[in-house]
Design a protein around this motif. Structure first.
Motif, short mmCIF file in Angstrom:
data_model
loop_
_atom_site.label_atom_id
_atom_site.label_comp_id
_atom_site.label_asym_id
_atom_site.label_seq_id
_atom_site.Cartn_x
_atom_site.Cartn_y
_atom_site.Cartn_z
N ASP A 191 25.90 -28.74 7.14
CA ASP A 191 26.70 -27.76 6.38
C ASP A 191 26.20 -27.47 4.91
OD1 ASP A 191 27.57 -29.97 5.16
OD2 ASP A 191 29.69 -29.63 5.38
N ALA A 192 25.12 -28.04 4.62
CA ALA A 192 24.74 -27.69 3.10
C ALA A 192 24.57 -26.35 2.78
CB ALA A 192 23.54 -28.91 3.02
N LEU A 193 25.07 -26.09 1.60
CA LEU A 193 24.67 -24.49 0.97
C LEU A 193 23.19 -24.67 0.56
CD1 LEU A 193 25.44 -21.75 0.19
CD2 LEU A 193 26.08 -22.62 -1.86
N ALA A 244 31.61 -17.83 4.44
CA ALA A 244 31.27 -19.12 4.89
C ALA A 244 30.34 -19.25 6.02
CB ALA A 244 32.66 -19.54 5.63
N LYS A 245 29.90 -17.96 6.70
CA LYS A 245 28.74 -17.83 7.46
C LYS A 245 27.52 -17.95 6.94
CE LYS A 245 30.53 -14.12 9.07
NZ LYS A 245 30.65 -12.82 9.76
N ARG A 281 30.50 -31.71 0.52
CA ARG A 281 29.40 -30.93 0.92
C ARG A 281 28.14 -30.88 -0.14
NH1 ARG A 281 29.96 -24.34 1.81
NH2 ARG A 281 27.83 -24.05 2.91
N ALA A 286 19.35 -30.53 4.65
CA ALA A 286 20.55 -29.87 5.08
C ALA A 286 21.60 -30.64 5.93
CB ALA A 286 20.24 -28.73 5.78
N PRO A 345 19.68 -23.92 12.50
CA PRO A 345 20.22 -24.80 11.23
C PRO A 345 20.47 -26.27 11.67
CG PRO A 345 21.90 -23.18 12.21
CD PRO A 345 20.53 -22.99 12.91
N ASN A 353 23.33 -16.15 9.74
CA ASN A 353 23.67 -17.19 8.68
C ASN A 353 22.94 -17.10 7.37
OD1 ASN A 353 21.35 -17.90 10.18
ND2 ASN A 353 21.72 -20.05 10.11
N ARG A 383 15.45 -29.03 6.59
CA ARG A 383 16.32 -29.29 7.95
C ARG A 383 16.76 -30.81 7.74
NH1 ARG A 383 17.68 -27.70 12.70
NH2 ARG A 383 18.20 -29.10 14.31
N GLN A 407 25.05 -19.79 5.26
CA GLN A 407 24.68 -21.12 4.95
C GLN A 407 23.57 -20.98 4.06
OE1 GLN A 407 23.30 -23.99 7.89
NE2 GLN A 407 23.26 -25.67 6.72
N LEU A 408 22.52 -20.29 4.14
CA LEU A 408 21.43 -19.98 3.29
C LEU A 408 21.41 -18.44 2.28
CD1 LEU A 408 17.78 -20.86 4.00
CD2 LEU A 408 18.42 -18.49 3.15
#
Length: 343
Positions: A107-109, A17-18, A81, A72, A104, A132, A69, A20-21
């Motif tokens: 919360d988008a992946l 989950a940490k 999401r 995201a 960041p 992240n 940015r 994001q990218l």
């Protein structure tokens, strides 16, 4: 953060989950694409959803570095999401990626698809150093990877597959995951009515002419036949195939020869040593492999492997045309085989 190759599949099933990218990189474009899709689907099942899936390329990021940015941080219409897929990204975009990871948004992946990146790559370093971010390497399929892929595709179609058919497929499928999966899907449709994939089915569907052309090159080199090598390489290029691909396959072949030859010098008999190979040799290739074992001495095999490893490294360095590097390496090995035969 970065993952070892053995940890990738576990991560794809249950992403951290940490992270994001996620940067997915490697020379196997098909495997990169397959893993990117699998990861994205952990967030959005329908990747054609225009409200929750955004695709961007290097040109868009270059035009407006703040767009990543903004996307995201955006909220999707209807909730849920979002996924941002970045393609054709390289070191030129490393600064923009590093800036986002430091500050960041949303919360988008974010899933980045990239080609082969050396350890010194600025893009890799930016992602690997970030708490992240996560970097996932994609290497060309090994025999064990192919066996797993074959089993998975057949299970998806509720098909059984004969052991000889699996061995044939491992020997004849290439190292590109996308092409291999396409060939296996075609085979599954062909054998669907019978519920079983036989060796005959596999040979009918995946009697790949490219595999034969690659094998012609490998055998010409292993026999020290420069004339046949030139003919085989000409056919290869006429079919639109890359000599660098033959170089990589040749490296695997000579590694097997070296491994088995080493076991024989330690007291194992030839048949036992050959049967220890995983995946096993396809039975039609066994006679030629046995002949090569008899014709190659350990020091010459070691020299051949050194030439191949150096050539593969040079192909990635952009110091010269990869096709030229591969051709020269093959000639060197064939000549080394000739010199050994004259002793």
């Amino acid at each position: 953060m970065k993952l070892k190759a053995a940890q990738v599949e576990t991560f794809l099933r249950a992403p951290d989950a940490k992270a994001q990218l996620v940067l997915i990189y490697g020379e196997d474009e098909g495997l990169v694409r397959e893993r990117a899709v699998k990861l994205a689907k952990t967030v959005v099942e329908d990747l054609k959803d225009p409200f929750r899936v955004i695709e961007m390329g290097s040109a868009q990021l270059k035009e407006d570095s703040s767009r990543l940015r903004d996307e995201a941080a955006a909220i999707s219409f209807g909730g849920g999401r979002r996924v941002i897929r970045l393609r054709d990204i390289g070191d030129a975009q490393a600064a923009a990626i590093a800036d986002f990871l430091k500050d960041p948004a949303g919360d988008a992946l974010i899933v980045i698809e990239a080609g082969s990146l050396p350890s010194r790559s600025k893009l890799r370093q930016a992602v690997e150093k970030a708490g992240n971010g996560m970097a996932l390497p994609c290497y060309a399929d090994s025999g064990r990877d192919l066996e797993g892929l074959i089993s998975a595709v057949m299970e998806d179609h509720k098909l059984r597959i004969d052991r000889d058919a699996t061995r044939y497929l491992v020997a004849n499928l290439g190292s590109d995951r996308m092409i291999s999966r396409s060939e296996l899907e075609k085979l599954a449709l062909y054998a669907f009515k019978d519920g079983q994939v036989t060796l005959a089915d596999a040979m009918d569907c995946v009697g790949d002419s490219s595999a034969r052309h690659y094998d012609d090159v490998i055998q010409a080199v292993s026999q020290g036949n420069v004339v046949n090598l030139d003919t085989a390489l000409t056919r290869l290029t006429e079919e639109g195939l890359n000599p660098v691909g033959a170089l990589r396959m040749m490296l695997g072949y000579f590694q097997k020869l070296h491994l088995v030859k080493g076991q024989i010098t330690q007291g194992a008999n030839t048949e036992q040593a050959m049967k220890s190979l995983r995946p096993p040799l396809f039975f039609k290739a066994a006679d030629q492999f046995r002949a090569n074992l008899n014709n190659w001495a350990v020091p010459t095999l070691q020299r051949a492997l050194q030439i191949l490893l150096e050539a593969e490294k040079d192909c990635k360095s952009s110091l010269a045309v990869p096709e030229t590097i591969a051709h020269r390496a093959m000639i060197k090995i064939a000549v080394a085989r000739q010199k050994q035969a004259r002793r």
